[in-house]
Design a protein around this motif. Structure first.
Motif, short mmCIF file in Angstrom:
data_model
loop_
_atom_site.label_atom_id
_atom_site.label_comp_id
_atom_site.label_asym_id
_atom_site.label_seq_id
_atom_site.Cartn_x
_atom_site.Cartn_y
_atom_site.Cartn_z
N GLU A 128 44.73 51.28 36.11
CA GLU A 128 44.52 50.46 34.91
C GLU A 128 43.26 50.90 34.17
OE1 GLU A 128 46.56 46.17 35.72
OE2 GLU A 128 44.51 46.42 36.44
N VAL A 186 45.11 47.77 30.47
CA VAL A 186 46.41 48.35 30.17
C VAL A 186 46.70 49.44 31.19
CG1 VAL A 186 46.41 47.85 27.69
CG2 VAL A 186 45.40 49.99 28.52
N VAL A 196 48.98 46.30 21.65
CA VAL A 196 49.07 45.17 22.57
C VAL A 196 49.26 43.95 21.68
CG1 VAL A 196 47.72 46.17 24.45
CG2 VAL A 196 46.54 44.86 22.68
N TYR A 243 45.72 50.46 19.24
CA TYR A 243 44.82 51.35 19.97
C TYR A 243 44.01 52.22 19.01
CZ TYR A 243 43.24 55.00 23.16
OH TYR A 243 42.47 55.88 23.87
#
Length: 114
Positions: free
Chosen positions: A8, A48, A60, A71
């Motif tokens: 992650e 993420v 997101v 992003y």
């Protein structure tokens, strides 16, 4: 900050940059700087997961997809930076209409009316 699982990437949510807010809805009487503000700006307890190629998700979303962040690279702490994307957020217009009401009420109070 959230506890990260293997693979992650930590996330920070930021206000929209010029790429995200260019052409976004802004009602009359509201400073355009208000368009930049997202409801989750500054949030850091997210992460993420990269896809198998190592790419991070391009967007997101929150609230069932009504608020979208896009992003925008990594910061100096190697967190994924996601910026509020008003043009991609279905809730943006209704939020901005609410902001316009607040500005209009403030203007009335400044003029001595209520």
């Amino acid at each position: 900050m959230a506890t990260l699982l293997r693979g992650e990437v930590p996330v920070i949510l930021q206000p929209a940059g010029s790429v995200q807010y260019r052409g976004a809805y802004c009602p009359v009487g509201v400073p355009f700087s208000e368009v930049r503000r997202g409801p989750f700006d500054g949030k850091t307890d997210l992460a993420v997961v990269p896809d198998p190629n190592g790419d991070l998700p391009k967007h997101v979303s929150f609230g069932g997809g009504r608020i979208v962040y896009e992003y925008d690279g990594r910061d100096n702490k190697d967190r994924a930076v996601y910026r509020y994307a008003p043009r991609l957020s279905p809730a943006h217009q209704s939020v901005m209409d609410g902001v316009a009401e607040v500005y209009a009420e403030h203007q009335l109070k400044q003029q001595g009316g209520q």
